[in-house]
Design an enzyme around this catalytic site. Structure first.
Site, PDB file in Angstrom:
ATOM      1  N   ARG B 268       1.795  -9.260   5.601  1.00  0.00           N
ATOM      2  CA  ARG B 268       2.985 -10.759   6.130  1.00  0.00           C
ATOM      3  C   ARG B 268       1.905 -12.074   6.364  1.00  0.00           C
ATOM      4  NH1 ARG B 268       8.638  -8.295   8.064  1.00  0.00           N
ATOM      5  NH2 ARG B 268       9.810  -8.510   6.089  1.00  0.00           N
ATOM      6  N   GLU B 391       7.849 -11.000   0.082  1.00  0.00           N
ATOM      7  CA  GLU B 391       7.124 -10.426   1.150  1.00  0.00           C
ATOM      8  C   GLU B 391       7.833 -10.072   2.383  1.00  0.00           C
ATOM      9  OE1 GLU B 391       5.059  -8.022   0.497  1.00  0.00           O
ATOM     10  OE2 GLU B 391       4.061  -7.114   2.494  1.00  0.00           O
TER      11      GLU B 391
END
Lengths: 364, 414
Positions: B268, B391
């Protein structure tokens, strides 16, 4: 190499500031705001934590080297307790820090130890002026050379503890450049005006200050005859104010976070509703982002990096929006309760707006 | 001790990659955006050669070197360096970054969840003569961020000791590069037992050319067009037993799933870095173009003395910088093995917002020039938008961050 972990000494200081903020500042904040005065005993207790003293070299009566980063860490914690309280305790820093940054050796030896070695006494600075486009780099208060003295003329606002100040650093426009002047109490033409009433931070006693051709000896110009560069002083003020903003925002965020887990509405706690939970996530991210921007500015200033002044400016620009965004949401999450003065979020909301206007009111 | 000092490794990486960006990405950025589906082989070959020469298996940190550093009690900084590399590559062209060989999400999954043997096997092949890509396939038509809803299955054939994979995966980044254009592999998320929910989900390494595997569809996208996005279909696709990442037994707990989710704590912030690279590119270009148009951007003014454009530019700058620091802190925590579920989600949601806002503002500030395909600003606005989507969308990351902040589990806040 990057690192985001405070050193041991800083951790200790954070701890001390945090504890004081929790046990002393926060419980006193409401009354201080309503009454317009912070209990002097509390201020003295805060002063004795030695946050300012720790960043003054022992030559001048302190017990450490100056680190804006360390000050910023402590300042944030104090501001989580209460902004007015934090600013009250550190008012003497408004006087000492510029001298440490820009003063001559003589000025440092003469002026710093009496502040640092004693109990809390009112020493302060006057930078802010009334103008919608108030700009520390283009002040309206003027300094004019007159023989062996400078004549200071103009009006300052929001000067902390001006009524009882032993000495004040007055910032004035000298040939287009901002310069600081050490002005001891009692000079002719120095007139302390009304107690100021403000949107927030009323626990901090501020006053207007009229300078009617106040005659200041040449030797009292910060940095002596040659004067000084104002940029590092302004940068320290901007970074410190940004740190206060982070503290105030954190207080509001933490309070709203905890409240949201206790407030039960329509079958669940409000924290379990995305509309609230998302606000909380955004608040946390924004506080942390600006916090790091503030750390970076302080770090750069300590290192004397060329870009440091810009970093400080950037941190404050970010802090202005962040503080308002977060403190507004603090009120919003509490709903009707947030609007009631019994809860502190409304005070933080008012204080939060001050970040946009108060450059020069705090300097770590 | 708090430090904002770039290490030598970071400075070198930035310098090197900026040269690549200036010479190999920017000049052909527009071409590959217009010619969706063409493969930037020049860039791929160059990066493969360069990385190979540097002796690194991929952009992904070398686990052996990491261990050595740990033993020598040196501070670990591999992920911080990587975040800088990714930011700078994305500053060049984020679509190209996604076409960087020798790694990708597939090898990242192996790195974080594989056994030492699996790491040796699946990471060392990246270092071969020819460039290799890896990808990761999680998303399904009805399982996006809710990956407990995954319907792809993995069944063990005890006779042959092989896993039999079945299912369909969509939106796989670099799926074609990993499985069709090079001899790479993909990591497929599938369920060992559909009844078991999350605790039954594992990931499996599927090499290119495995029978039963095929690419069914190539997507056409808003941005990052040079990077392929495809659909995988697996029909009785068999892989050896040791291609499973993590524990092959289903435990009552969801530890295995959590392990898989750990990957996100690293990826991330790295995705955040991609968006912030694009945002920085847009910011720098806006300043340059405005100056060429005769606009003087003054520094250090109080808000109320600024022009509207000065305010916008300074806002963009502080957004990009503060978001970058948030990202650096999150990834620094990964290097230092500090739990960072909250910080990584925060960095992603923040960078998703910032990269969108900044690139959109950049187009606005340049007026008709911003809107024109003659310049890259409009492309960056399209490219940046993906930051807030893949993501985990900004909304999913808000959920993840909020849960961590509030001490909630999935069932408390969904």
């Amino acid at each position: 190499m990057y690192s985001f972990e405070p050193n041991e000494e800083q951790k200790m200081l954070i701890d001390v500031a945090k504890r004081y903020a929790e046990t002393d500042l926060r419980p006193a904040a409401h009354e201080a705001e309503e009454e317009g005065i912070f209990d002097p005993k509390l201020i003295e207790k805060g002063w004795e934590l030695g946050i300012l003293q720790a960043s003054i070299p022992d030559t001048y009566g302190g017990f450490g080297d100056r680190s804006l980063l360390t000050s910023v860490l402590a300042l944030e914690e104090l501001a989580v307790g209460d902004m007015a309280g934090a600013l009250s305790i550190l008012a003497p820093s408004l006087f000492v820090t510029p001298i440490l940054i820009a003063g001559t050796e003589e000025q440092k030896t003469n002026w710093i130890p009496p502040v640092i070695e004693a109990e809390w006494k009112a020493y302060t600075a006057a930078m802010i002026e009334y103008a919608y486009d108030y700009d520390p780099n283009e002040l309206k208060t003027t300094a004019t050379l007159d023989g062996d003295s400078y004549l200071l003329k103009g009006e300052k606002r929001f000067v902390p503890f001006a009524d009882q100040a032993e000495a004040i650093i007055v910032y004035a426009n000298l040939d287009g450049k901002t310069q600081g002047f050490i002005v001891p109490k009692g000079l002719e033409g120095l007139e302390v005006g009304e107690r100021e009433a403000t949107l927030g931070t009323n626990g901090l006693q501020t006053f207007s200050l009229v300078l009617d051709n106040v005659k200041v000896p040449k030797a009292n110009r910060l940095g002596g005859e040659a004067g000084h560069d104002f940029a590092p002083i302004l940068a320290a003020a901007q970074t410190s104010l940004a740190a206060v903003a982070v503290g105030v925002a954190r207080a509001s965020f933490e309070y709203a976070r905890d409240y949201s887990k206790e407030r039960f509405v329509l079958g669940s706690f409000i924290a379990q509703k995305q509309s609230i939970a998302f606000m909380i996530a955004e608040m946390a991210a924004e506080v942390e982002a600006i916090r790091l921007l503030t750390w970076e500015a302080a770090y750069m200033l300590d290192k004397g990096e060329e870009t440091a002044a810009h970093s400080a400016y950037l941190a404050l620009m970010g802090a202005i929006d962040m503080a308002m965004m977060v403190t507004d949401r603090g009120v919003q999450i509490l709903g009707g309760h947030g609007y009631i003065r019994e809860h502190p979020v409304e005070l933080w909301f008012r204080n939060g707006r001050g970040i946009a206007s108060l450059t020069g009111l705090v300097m770590g | 001790m708090i430090s904002f000092e770039k290490s030598k490794a970071v400075v070198q990486a930035q310098y090197l990659i900026q040269t690549v960006a200036d010479n190999m990405m920017r000049p052909v950025s527009r071409y590959f955006d217009e010619e969706e589906g063409e493969i930037p082989w020049d860039y791929i070959e160059f990066m493969h050669g360069a990385l190979r020469q540097m002796g690194s298996a991929s952009l992904t940190p070398d686990h052996e070197k990491q261990k050595e550093a740990e033993k020598a009690k040196k501070p670990r900084q591999a992920y911080v360096v990587m975040a800088h590399q990714i930011e700078m590559l994305s500053w060049g062209d984020v679509g190209f970054y996604l076409c960087t060989p020798r790694g990708g999400l597939g090898s990242a999954a192996v790195e974080s969840a594989g056994t030492p043997e699996q790491k040796d096997k699946f990471l060392s092949i990246l270092n071969g003569e020819k460039p290799i890509f890896t990808s990761m396939a999680i998303t399904e038509a009805d399982a996006g961020s809710d990956n407990s809803a995954i319907r792809a299955t993995a069944v063990l054939d005890e006779e042959t000791n092989e896993w039999i994979l079945n299912g369909e995966k969509i939106f796989v980044t670099a799926g074609r590069l990993s499985m069709e254009n090079t001899e790479g592999y993909t990591v497929i998320w599938a369920s060992l037992d559909l009844e078991a929910g999350r605790s039954g989900i594992r990931s499996f390494v599927v090499p290119a050319g495995t029978p039963g595997f095929k690419i069914a569809k190539k997507e056409e996208k808003l941005g990052i067009r040079v990077s392929d996005t495809v659909t995988f279909v697996l029909e009785d696709c068999r892989v050896p037993y040791d291609h499973i990442l993590g524990n092959p037994k289903i435990e009552k707990s969801t530890e295995g799933f959590k392990g898989a989710m750990q990957t996100f704590n690293v990826t991330r912030p790295l995705v955040a870095a991609t968006g912030l690279g694009v945002a920085r590119a847009a910011l720098e270009e806006v300043k340059k173009m405005l100056e060429e148009q005769g606009v003087v951007l003054r520094d250090g003014l109080p808000r109320n003395k600024m022009t509207s454009i000065e305010r916008d530019v300074i806002d963009m700058e502080r957004m990009v910088r503060s978001s970058w620091l948030l990202t650096l802190k999150a990834i620094w925590m990964s290097d230092n093995k500090i739990s960072n579920a909250k910080e990584s989600a925060m960095s992603k949601l923040h960078a998703g917002d910032v990269s969108s806002k900044v690139t959109q503002k950049a187009v606005e500030l340049l007026g008709p020039m911003g809107y024109s395909r003659e310049f890259l600003l409009e492309k960056w606005m399209r490219d940046a938008k993906i930051t807030d989507i893949y993501e985990g969308t900004g909304q999913i990351n808000r959920l993840v961050a909020a849960r961590a902040i509030l001490g909630y589990r999935g069932k408390d806040l969904r």
